[in-house]
Scaffold this motif. Sequence first.
Motif, PDB file in Angstrom:
ATOM      1  N   GLY A 186       0.837  -1.185   0.000  1.00 32.70           N
ATOM      2  CA  GLY A 186       0.000   0.000   0.000  1.00 32.70           C
ATOM      3  C   GLY A 186       0.866   1.225   0.000  1.00 32.70           C
ATOM      4  N   GLN A 187       0.301   2.348  -0.366  1.00 33.40           N
ATOM      5  CA  GLN A 187       1.086   3.565  -0.418  1.00 33.40           C
ATOM      6  C   GLN A 187       0.169   4.749  -0.161  1.00 33.40           C
ATOM      7  OE1 GLN A 187       3.606   3.925  -3.819  1.00 33.40           O
ATOM      8  NE2 GLN A 187       3.957   6.105  -3.522  1.00 33.40           N
ATOM      9  N   ALA A 188       0.600   5.646   0.707  1.00 34.69           N
ATOM     10  CA  ALA A 188      -0.113   6.879   0.953  1.00 34.69           C
ATOM     11  C   ALA A 188       0.907   7.996   0.959  1.00 34.69           C
ATOM     12  CB  ALA A 188      -0.848   6.820   2.284  1.00 34.69           C
ATOM     13  N   GLU A 189       0.817   8.860  -0.017  1.00 34.54           N
ATOM     14  CA  GLU A 189       1.785   9.922  -0.209  1.00 34.54           C
ATOM     15  C   GLU A 189       3.164   9.299  -0.374  1.00 34.54           C
ATOM     16  OE1 GLU A 189       1.185  12.613   3.027  1.00 34.54           O
ATOM     17  OE2 GLU A 189      -0.792  13.218   2.338  1.00 34.54           O
ATOM     18  N   ALA A 190       4.135   9.636   0.532  1.00 35.21           N
ATOM     19  CA  ALA A 190       5.496   9.139   0.368  1.00 35.21           C
ATOM     20  C   ALA A 190       5.710   7.834   1.127  1.00 35.21           C
ATOM     21  CB  ALA A 190       6.496  10.179   0.839  1.00 35.21           C
ATOM     22  N   GLN A 191       4.685   7.306   1.777  1.00 37.98           N
ATOM     23  CA  GLN A 191       4.843   6.119   2.606  1.00 37.98           C
ATOM     24  C   GLN A 191       4.579   4.862   1.794  1.00 37.98           C
ATOM     25  OE1 GLN A 191       2.380   6.482   6.050  1.00 37.98           O
ATOM     26  NE2 GLN A 191       3.545   8.189   6.899  1.00 37.98           N
ATOM     27  N   GLU A 192       5.394   3.848   2.051  1.00 39.61           N
ATOM     28  CA  GLU A 192       5.199   2.548   1.428  1.00 39.61           C
ATOM     29  C   GLU A 192       5.300   1.469   2.496  1.00 39.61           C
ATOM     30  OE1 GLU A 192       8.167   2.245  -1.554  1.00 39.61           O
ATOM     31  OE2 GLU A 192       6.946   3.206  -3.092  1.00 39.61           O
ATOM     32  N   TRP A 193       4.362   0.563   2.487  1.00 36.00           N
ATOM     33  CA  TRP A 193       4.402  -0.579   3.389  1.00 36.00           C
ATOM     34  C   TRP A 193       5.177  -1.720   2.734  1.00 36.00           C
ATOM     35  CZ3 TRP A 193       2.553  -0.611   8.321  1.00 36.00           C
ATOM     36  CH2 TRP A 193       1.767   0.489   8.690  1.00 36.00           C
ATOM     37  N   TYR A 194       5.863  -2.500   3.551  1.00 30.97           N
ATOM     38  CA  TYR A 194       6.659  -3.601   3.023  1.00 30.97           C
ATOM     39  C   TYR A 194       6.667  -4.772   4.004  1.00 30.97           C
ATOM     40  CZ  TYR A 194      10.364  -2.045   6.235  1.00 30.97           C
ATOM     41  OH  TYR A 194      11.078  -1.692   7.357  1.00 30.97           O
ATOM     42  N   GLY A 195       6.997  -5.926   3.491  1.00 32.50           N
ATOM     43  CA  GLY A 195       7.221  -7.105   4.311  1.00 32.50           C
ATOM     44  C   GLY A 195       8.571  -7.696   3.971  1.00 32.50           C
ATOM     45  N   ALA A 196       9.173  -8.418   4.894  1.00 35.06           N
ATOM     46  CA  ALA A 196      10.515  -8.955   4.667  1.00 35.06           C
ATOM     47  C   ALA A 196      10.723 -10.235   5.461  1.00 35.06           C
ATOM     48  CB  ALA A 196      11.571  -7.925   5.060  1.00 35.06           C
ATOM     49  N   VAL A 197      11.557 -11.117   4.941  1.00 38.39           N
ATOM     50  CA  VAL A 197      12.015 -12.309   5.648  1.00 38.39           C
ATOM     51  C   VAL A 197      13.530 -12.399   5.497  1.00 38.39           C
ATOM     52  CG1 VAL A 197       9.870 -13.594   5.400  1.00 38.39           C
ATOM     53  CG2 VAL A 197      11.616 -13.751   3.613  1.00 38.39           C
ATOM     54  N   SER A 198      14.175 -13.053   6.442  1.00 40.98           N
ATOM     55  CA  SER A 198      15.627 -13.197   6.361  1.00 40.98           C
ATOM     56  C   SER A 198      16.087 -14.356   7.230  1.00 40.98           C
ATOM     57  CB  SER A 198      16.337 -11.902   6.778  1.00 40.98           C
ATOM     58  OG  SER A 198      15.972 -11.544   8.089  1.00 40.98           O
ATOM     59  N   ALA A 199      17.330 -14.758   7.041  1.00 34.59           N
ATOM     60  CA  ALA A 199      17.949 -15.836   7.815  1.00 34.59           C
ATOM     61  C   ALA A 199      19.115 -15.265   8.613  1.00 34.59           C
ATOM     62  CB  ALA A 199      18.440 -16.956   6.898  1.00 34.59           C
ATOM     63  N   SER A 200      19.520 -15.997   9.660  1.00 33.12           N
ATOM     64  CA  SER A 200      20.464 -15.452  10.619  1.00 33.12           C
ATOM     65  C   SER A 200      21.585 -16.430  10.960  1.00 33.12           C
ATOM     66  CB  SER A 200      19.748 -15.088  11.918  1.00 33.12           C
ATOM     67  OG  SER A 200      18.654 -14.247  11.690  1.00 33.12           O
ATOM     68  N   TYR A 201      22.757 -15.873  11.131  1.00 34.15           N
ATOM     69  CA  TYR A 201      23.897 -16.588  11.718  1.00 34.15           C
ATOM     70  C   TYR A 201      24.153 -15.938  13.066  1.00 34.15           C
ATOM     71  CZ  TYR A 201      28.741 -18.142  12.351  1.00 34.15           C
ATOM     72  OH  TYR A 201      29.903 -18.666  12.857  1.00 34.15           O
ATOM     73  N   SER A 202      24.013 -16.698  14.145  1.00 36.13           N
ATOM     74  CA  SER A 202      23.991 -16.143  15.500  1.00 36.13           C
ATOM     75  C   SER A 202      25.182 -16.636  16.311  1.00 36.13           C
ATOM     76  CB  SER A 202      22.689 -16.556  16.196  1.00 36.13           C
ATOM     77  OG  SER A 202      22.692 -16.161  17.548  1.00 36.13           O
ATOM     78  N   ASP A 203      25.881 -15.707  16.929  1.00 32.42           N
ATOM     79  CA  ASP A 203      27.015 -16.019  17.805  1.00 32.42           C
ATOM     80  C   ASP A 203      26.700 -15.470  19.194  1.00 32.42           C
ATOM     81  OD1 ASP A 203      29.412 -16.685  18.912  1.00 32.42           O
ATOM     82  OD2 ASP A 203      30.606 -15.222  17.807  1.00 32.42           O
ATOM     83  N   VAL A 204      26.179 -16.332  20.073  1.00 35.34           N
ATOM     84  CA  VAL A 204      25.837 -15.915  21.431  1.00 35.34           C
ATOM     85  C   VAL A 204      27.110 -15.780  22.252  1.00 35.34           C
ATOM     86  CG1 VAL A 204      24.631 -16.576  23.552  1.00 35.34           C
ATOM     87  CG2 VAL A 204      23.550 -16.950  21.335  1.00 35.34           C
ATOM     88  N   ASP A 205      27.226 -14.667  22.972  1.00 33.86           N
ATOM     89  CA  ASP A 205      28.385 -14.437  23.827  1.00 33.86           C
ATOM     90  C   ASP A 205      28.400 -15.422  24.995  1.00 33.86           C
ATOM     91  OD1 ASP A 205      29.057 -12.195  22.247  1.00 33.86           O
ATOM     92  OD2 ASP A 205      27.721 -10.917  23.426  1.00 33.86           O
ATOM     93  N   SER A 206      29.591 -15.635  25.566  1.00 36.68           N
ATOM     94  CA  SER A 206      29.686 -16.454  26.771  1.00 36.68           C
ATOM     95  C   SER A 206      28.746 -15.906  27.838  1.00 36.68           C
ATOM     96  CB  SER A 206      31.119 -16.462  27.300  1.00 36.68           C
ATOM     97  OG  SER A 206      31.971 -17.172  26.422  1.00 36.68           O
ATOM     98  N   MET A 207      27.992 -16.789  28.452  1.00 42.79           N
ATOM     99  CA  MET A 207      26.957 -16.394  29.404  1.00 42.79           C
ATOM    100  C   MET A 207      27.494 -16.484  30.826  1.00 42.79           C
ATOM    101  SD  MET A 207      23.976 -18.584  27.434  1.00 42.79           S
ATOM    102  CE  MET A 207      22.756 -18.362  28.730  1.00 42.79           C
ATOM    103  N   ASP A 208      27.723 -15.330  31.444  1.00 39.49           N
ATOM    104  CA  ASP A 208      28.191 -15.291  32.833  1.00 39.49           C
ATOM    105  C   ASP A 208      27.049 -15.755  33.736  1.00 39.49           C
ATOM    106  OD1 ASP A 208      30.735 -14.319  32.185  1.00 39.49           O
ATOM    107  OD2 ASP A 208      30.001 -12.256  32.153  1.00 39.49           O
ATOM    108  N   THR A 209      27.258 -16.888  34.399  1.00 44.09           N
ATOM    109  CA  THR A 209      26.166 -17.570  35.096  1.00 44.09           C
ATOM    110  C   THR A 209      26.528 -17.848  36.542  1.00 44.09           C
ATOM    111  OG1 THR A 209      25.538 -18.649  33.014  1.00 44.09           O
ATOM    112  CG2 THR A 209      24.664 -19.605  35.051  1.00 44.09           C
ATOM    113  N   THR A 210      25.580 -17.605  37.423  1.00 39.19           N
ATOM    114  CA  THR A 210      25.708 -17.987  38.828  1.00 39.19           C
ATOM    115  C   THR A 210      24.484 -18.790  39.233  1.00 39.19           C
ATOM    116  OG1 THR A 210      26.972 -15.990  39.375  1.00 39.19           O
ATOM    117  CG2 THR A 210      25.970 -17.175  41.200  1.00 39.19           C
ATOM    118  N   ILE A 211      24.707 -20.000  39.763  1.00 41.83           N
ATOM    119  CA  ILE A 211      23.640 -20.800  40.363  1.00 41.83           C
ATOM    120  C   ILE A 211      23.931 -20.853  41.855  1.00 41.83           C
ATOM    121  CG2 ILE A 211      22.400 -22.981  40.389  1.00 41.83           C
ATOM    122  CD1 ILE A 211      23.405 -23.507  37.570  1.00 41.83           C
TER     123      ILE A 211
END
Length: 222
Positions: free
Chosen positions: A20-45
């Motif tokens: 859809g579009q109203a004046e200068a605005q445009e709506w969009y949709g997107a999908v993507s994939a990810s490569y994730s590197d989780v940092d070391s988790m500082d943990t206390t039990i």
Amino acid sequence: MAKWGFGAAAAALAAPFVVGQAEAQEWYGAVSASYSDVDSMDTTIFNRLAPGTNLVAQFDPETGFGARGAVGVDTGALRFEGEFGMSRNDFEKYHSNGPPVRNLPMTGQVKIISAMVNGYMDFDIAGTGFVPYLGLGVGAASTDIEANGPLPTAPTGPSVALIDDDQTNLAYQAVAGFALPLGDRFWLTLQYRYFNGGNVEGTDTTGRAYRTDVSSGNVDAG
């Protein structure tokens, strides 16, 4: 102006579309994939090794993958969107800070499901089709942790459940990337995204309190 996807990682093609579009605005949709590197988790039990003796450690996840989807509005130089994402990283090992100090094997995973509201600023380089952008996002992240391994006081003993819990926290992220047009309606994007899911606090499998933190560096293509 530009319309593209948001997410994390290796090599995916975004499929934004104007709905859809109203004046200068445009709506969009997107999908993507990810490569994730989780940092070391500082943990206390707390009191995990004995009454008054905490298990203090760094949990080390392996790199993992995820996926994201978003719907947004492009107003020109600024874009705003709602995003849903998920990622999973398996545990490989953990380091006990002692006593005793040990590196120990670990199994399980950390899974993150997030719902974010993002804002972007686009820097359209005239005549090139190349559009760098910066973005910030805030929202909520549900972090599900399942961590199993031997205790540092019994390194050759059986693997025990350390944490099996999920919590929802305030989350934020910062993004830097660029987009390239693929025809009139499609864009290919590549970005780096720092994600912080906050401090996760709850109880471990024996009812003892624990505290850890969750953050990650992600490479997103969409």
